[in-house]
Motif scaffolding. Structure first.
Motif, PDB file in Angstrom:
ATOM      1  N   HIS A  70      93.893  23.622  19.364  1.00 39.89           N
ATOM      2  CA  HIS A  70      92.391  23.605  18.795  1.00 39.89           C
ATOM      3  C   HIS A  70      91.958  24.803  19.803  1.00 39.89           C
ATOM      4  O   HIS A  70      92.522  25.408  20.567  1.00 39.89           O
ATOM      5  CB  HIS A  70      91.857  22.659  19.177  1.00 39.89           C
ATOM      6  N   SER A  71      91.698  26.024  18.757  1.00 37.80           N
ATOM      7  CA  SER A  71      90.911  27.296  19.412  1.00 37.80           C
ATOM      8  C   SER A  71      89.738  27.176  19.313  1.00 37.80           C
ATOM      9  O   SER A  71      88.886  27.358  18.005  1.00 37.80           O
ATOM     10  CB  SER A  71      91.757  28.383  19.652  1.00 37.80           C
ATOM     11  N   THR A  72      88.821  28.462  19.911  1.00 40.36           N
ATOM     12  CA  THR A  72      87.390  28.921  19.783  1.00 40.36           C
ATOM     13  C   THR A  72      87.340  29.967  20.599  1.00 40.36           C
ATOM     14  O   THR A  72      87.450  30.091  21.040  1.00 40.36           O
ATOM     15  CB  THR A  72      86.724  27.044  19.947  1.00 40.36           C
ATOM     16  N   LEU A  73      86.577  30.706  19.282  1.00 40.44           N
ATOM     17  CA  LEU A  73      86.099  31.485  20.220  1.00 40.44           C
ATOM     18  C   LEU A  73      84.892  31.583  20.754  1.00 40.44           C
ATOM     19  O   LEU A  73      83.166  30.930  20.512  1.00 40.44           O
ATOM     20  CB  LEU A  73      85.401  32.734  18.434  1.00 40.44           C
ATOM     21  N   TYR A  74      84.298  32.270  21.680  1.00 37.36           N
ATOM     22  CA  TYR A  74      83.130  32.010  22.447  1.00 37.36           C
ATOM     23  C   TYR A  74      83.413  33.246  23.725  1.00 37.36           C
ATOM     24  O   TYR A  74      83.372  34.075  23.949  1.00 37.36           O
ATOM     25  CB  TYR A  74      83.375  31.027  23.672  1.00 37.36           C
ATOM     26  N   GLY A  75      81.384  33.754  24.058  1.00 35.79           N
ATOM     27  CA  GLY A  75      81.095  33.895  25.091  1.00 35.79           C
ATOM     28  C   GLY A  75      81.268  36.012  24.962  1.00 35.79           C
ATOM     29  O   GLY A  75      81.171  36.383  23.196  1.00 35.79           O
ATOM     30  N   GLY A  76      80.912  36.495  25.723  1.00 34.49           N
ATOM     31  CA  GLY A  76      80.000  38.042  25.769  1.00 34.49           C
ATOM     32  C   GLY A  76      79.239  38.443  24.571  1.00 34.49           C
ATOM     33  O   GLY A  76      78.392  37.413  24.172  1.00 34.49           O
ATOM     34  N   ASN A  77      78.739  39.025  24.161  1.00 30.68           N
ATOM     35  CA  ASN A  77      77.160  40.230  23.401  1.00 30.68           C
ATOM     36  C   ASN A  77      77.593  39.947  22.214  1.00 30.68           C
ATOM     37  O   ASN A  77      75.934  39.253  21.542  1.00 30.68           O
ATOM     38  CB  ASN A  77      77.241  41.381  23.490  1.00 30.68           C
ATOM     39  N   ASP A  78      79.056  39.320  21.350  1.00 30.42           N
ATOM     40  CA  ASP A  78      78.866  38.631  19.674  1.00 30.42           C
ATOM     41  C   ASP A  78      79.488  37.273  20.189  1.00 30.42           C
ATOM     42  O   ASP A  78      79.332  36.568  19.253  1.00 30.42           O
ATOM     43  CB  ASP A  78      80.019  39.972  19.730  1.00 30.42           C
ATOM     44  N   GLY A  79      79.127  36.907  21.112  1.00 28.70           N
ATOM     45  CA  GLY A  79      80.215  35.242  20.819  1.00 28.70           C
ATOM     46  C   GLY A  79      81.108  35.036  20.500  1.00 28.70           C
ATOM     47  O   GLY A  79      81.851  34.178  20.131  1.00 28.70           O
ATOM     48  N   ARG A  80      81.378  36.200  20.645  1.00 26.55           N
ATOM     49  CA  ARG A  80      83.724  36.435  20.413  1.00 26.55           C
ATOM     50  C   ARG A  80      84.125  36.640  20.893  1.00 26.55           C
ATOM     51  O   ARG A  80      85.445  37.478  20.142  1.00 26.55           O
ATOM     52  CB  ARG A  80      83.317  36.383  18.904  1.00 26.55           C
ATOM     53  N   SER A  81      84.135  37.063  22.028  1.00 27.86           N
ATOM     54  CA  SER A  81      85.043  38.017  22.564  1.00 27.86           C
ATOM     55  C   SER A  81      85.677  36.871  24.100  1.00 27.86           C
ATOM     56  O   SER A  81      86.841  38.164  23.787  1.00 27.86           O
ATOM     57  CB  SER A  81      83.980  38.843  23.806  1.00 27.86           C
ATOM     58  N   PHE A  82      85.652  35.551  23.738  1.00 31.30           N
ATOM     59  CA  PHE A  82      87.544  34.850  24.824  1.00 31.30           C
ATOM     60  C   PHE A  82      87.491  33.926  23.655  1.00 31.30           C
ATOM     61  O   PHE A  82      86.558  33.231  22.947  1.00 31.30           O
ATOM     62  CB  PHE A  82      86.418  34.338  25.851  1.00 31.30           C
ATOM     63  N   LEU A  83      88.868  33.219  23.752  1.00 25.72           N
ATOM     64  CA  LEU A  83      89.353  32.552  23.541  1.00 25.72           C
ATOM     65  C   LEU A  83      89.605  31.379  24.047  1.00 25.72           C
ATOM     66  O   LEU A  83      90.018  31.541  25.459  1.00 25.72           O
ATOM     67  CB  LEU A  83      90.395  32.951  22.489  1.00 25.72           C
ATOM     68  N   ALA A  84      89.201  30.290  23.829  1.00 25.14           N
ATOM     69  CA  ALA A  84      89.733  28.798  24.772  1.00 25.14           C
ATOM     70  C   ALA A  84      90.545  28.235  23.877  1.00 25.14           C
ATOM     71  O   ALA A  84      90.215  28.141  22.607  1.00 25.14           O
ATOM     72  CB  ALA A  84      88.236  28.132  25.148  1.00 25.14           C
ATOM     73  N   LEU A  85      91.466  27.236  24.229  1.00 28.71           N
ATOM     74  CA  LEU A  85      92.352  26.508  23.988  1.00 28.71           C
ATOM     75  C   LEU A  85      92.509  25.200  25.011  1.00 28.71           C
ATOM     76  O   LEU A  85      92.460  24.999  25.155  1.00 28.71           O
ATOM     77  CB  LEU A  85      93.868  27.352  24.164  1.00 28.71           C
ATOM     78  N   ALA A  86      92.219  24.422  23.727  1.00 30.31           N
ATOM     79  CA  ALA A  86      92.255  22.698  24.400  1.00 30.31           C
ATOM     80  C   ALA A  86      94.273  22.555  23.861  1.00 30.31           C
ATOM     81  O   ALA A  86      94.330  22.193  23.009  1.00 30.31           O
ATOM     82  CB  ALA A  86      91.755  21.892  22.998  1.00 30.31           C
ATOM     83  N   HIS A  87      94.388  22.077  25.197  1.00 28.00           N
ATOM     84  CA  HIS A  87      96.165  21.528  25.244  1.00 28.00           C
ATOM     85  C   HIS A  87      96.165  20.606  25.106  1.00 28.00           C
ATOM     86  O   HIS A  87      96.027  19.577  26.507  1.00 28.00           O
ATOM     87  CB  HIS A  87      97.180  22.570  26.714  1.00 28.00           C
ATOM     88  N   TYR A  88      96.210  19.494  24.189  1.00 29.58           N
ATOM     89  CA  TYR A  88      96.732  18.310  24.471  1.00 29.58           C
ATOM     90  C   TYR A  88      97.476  17.980  24.724  1.00 29.58           C
ATOM     91  O   TYR A  88      97.376  17.167  25.597  1.00 29.58           O
ATOM     92  CB  TYR A  88      97.124  17.961  22.459  1.00 29.58           C
ATOM     93  N   GLY A  89      99.046  18.039  24.538  1.00 27.07           N
ATOM     94  CA  GLY A  89      99.967  17.927  24.981  1.00 27.07           C
ATOM     95  C   GLY A  89     100.511  17.960  26.702  1.00 27.07           C
ATOM     96  O   GLY A  89     101.231  17.132  27.506  1.00 27.07           O
ATOM     97  N   SER A  90      99.590  19.096  27.150  1.00 30.27           N
ATOM     98  CA  SER A  90      99.829  19.465  28.759  1.00 30.27           C
ATOM     99  C   SER A  90      98.785  19.433  29.391  1.00 30.27           C
ATOM    100  O   SER A  90      98.550  19.684  30.270  1.00 30.27           O
ATOM    101  CB  SER A  90     100.109  21.077  29.431  1.00 30.27           C
ATOM    102  N   SER A  91      97.734  18.631  28.947  1.00 28.71           N
ATOM    103  CA  SER A  91      96.639  17.934  29.400  1.00 28.71           C
ATOM    104  C   SER A  91      95.796  19.388  30.261  1.00 28.71           C
ATOM    105  O   SER A  91      95.323  18.823  31.531  1.00 28.71           O
ATOM    106  CB  SER A  91      96.921  17.222  30.052  1.00 28.71           C
TER     107      SER A  91
END
Length: 393
Positions: free
Chosen positions: A110-131
């Motif tokens: 899973h991934s999502t955009l977040y942060g910055g003035n526009d709410g889309r300046s960074f990307l966060a990733l959920a790594h299921y298999g590597s915890s």
């Protein structure tokens, strides 16, 4: 709340013909991406096929502001693993960006955009298999490196064999944009992080334990000025939805469980092997996909519809309305379109994209509008077949 029967009666007034061409993108565990068009006469067809550039594309995230598609890689045994990005044209066709693959530790679902003035300046990733959870600054390039990585250990012994390690399954910012939340299926935890909007850096907040064996998979927020803030957490292993009140009065949010409700009708037990998968909230209704429940046939699973209300003690609550056909087998993902009148369902094992009518007034799901086979069919309970489908809007 309106009864199921009054909602059904109102739903009969909604026309079944949907006009206006739409674009969708689907991913397949073979490594292919497919552009699809739903025509103005409800003909759903594949218009192009593109290699994803990674081994096991498991999730799609579309940024409509930049017309950028982010494709994550669930595999972690055939390096290099990582995120690939594509520019999406007006007709839905895809062009991989020249900067190439951003190498990660892999195993992200899973991934999502977040942060910055526009709410889309960074990307966060959920790594299921590597915890772990990792973050990256945008735009991504082949030389991008993680801003942060949070690696987890089990908080205690678990009885379910699926919970052999922490398995973050989702990351998503809350409606305030101040916090990032994650559902950890392996450790029965809802994790939260305070966001530094300017730098994208996360500060870990205390995690909240769910009921043992819940296996939280995905979550959605309820943000209504006339109701308390709440999170609906879909529990894959217990086939339930947890309703959590959110208190923002402190430096970190605190959560309190106020309701747990099955993803199946009252007095109906979850069939052996059933696994709740996707959750959506729209206009005061919540929708959940049930995989492998076979409620409508040997290869036809169900979608559950709930209505959101307020309990006598003032908390947000869910009322089960009905179960309807997912028109697919093993529905891994689903997404409601911007207009709110269509739901795209991705059947993993059937490798189908099904478009289902939704009444934007009553919230009820209706007839099958269109369906198309996308790539080769999957094998039940295996990581193959269709992985995701999204609207390009």
């Amino acid at each position: 709340m309106p009864s199921k029967y009054s909602l059904l009666a109102a739903g009969l007034l909604h026309a079944t013909t949907v006009l206006g061409a739409s674009q969708l993108i689907a991913s397949h565990f073979t490594g292919n991406l497919y552009s699809l068009t739903l025509s103005d006469n409800n003909d759903l067809s594949i218009t192009s096929q593109t290699r994803s550039g990674n081994f096991w594309p498991a999730w799609l995230d579309f940024d409509s502001q930049s017309n950028t598609l982010y494709v994550v890689d669930e595999a972690n045994w055939f390096p290099p693993n990582g995120v690939t990005t594509f520019t999406v044209a007006a007709d839905g066709s895809l062009t991989q960006n020249n900067d190439g693959q951003t190498v990660t530790s892999g195993a992200e679902v899973h991934s999502t955009l977040y942060g910055g003035n526009d709410g889309r300046s960074f990307l966060a990733l959920a790594h299921y298999g590597s915890s772990k959870i990792s973050t990256f600054q945008l735009p991504l390039t082949s030389s991008s490196r993680a801003l942060q990585e949070f690696t987890f250990r089990l908080s205690g012994p678990k009885s379910n064999p699926r919970q052999d390690a922490p398995h973050p399954h989702m990351v998503v910012p809350d409606p305030t944009g101040r916090f990032l939340f994650s559902a950890d299926l392996g450790d029965d935890q809802i994790r939260a992080y305070a966001i530094d909007s300017a730098t994208g850096l996360l500060t870990e907040c205390p995690a909240t334990a769910t009921n043992p064996g819940d296996g939280p998979r995905h979550l959605v927020f309820y943000n209504d000025c006339n109701a308390p803030s709440a999170i609906f957490v879909l529990n894959e292993l217990s086939n339930s939805v947890g309703v959590w009140n959110v208190d923002y009065s402190g430096a970190c949010p605190s959560l309190a469980l106020t309701q747990t409700i099955s993803t199946f009708p009252e007095n109906v037990q979850a069939p052996q092997g059933a696994k709740a998968a996707a959750i959506q909230e729209r206009d005061g209704f919540v929708y959940v996909s049930n995989r492998r429940d076979r409620s409508f046939g040997q290869q036809e699973d169900s979608l559950a519809t709930f209505q959101i209300g307020i309990s006598d003690d003032g908390n947000v609550e869910l009322d089960f309305i009905e179960a309807t056909s997912a028109h697919s087998f093993f529905p891994r993902t689903m997404q409601i379109n911007a207009a709110g009148d269509l739901v795209a369902v991705g059947g993993q094992t059937s490798a189908t994209v099904a478009i289902i009518e939704r009444n934007a007034t009553t919230g009820l799901l209706g007839d099958l509008v269109a369906s198309v086979r996308v790539g080769q069919a999957g094998t039940l309970d295996e990581e193959n077949g269709l992985s995701a489908v999204i609207w390009v809007e």
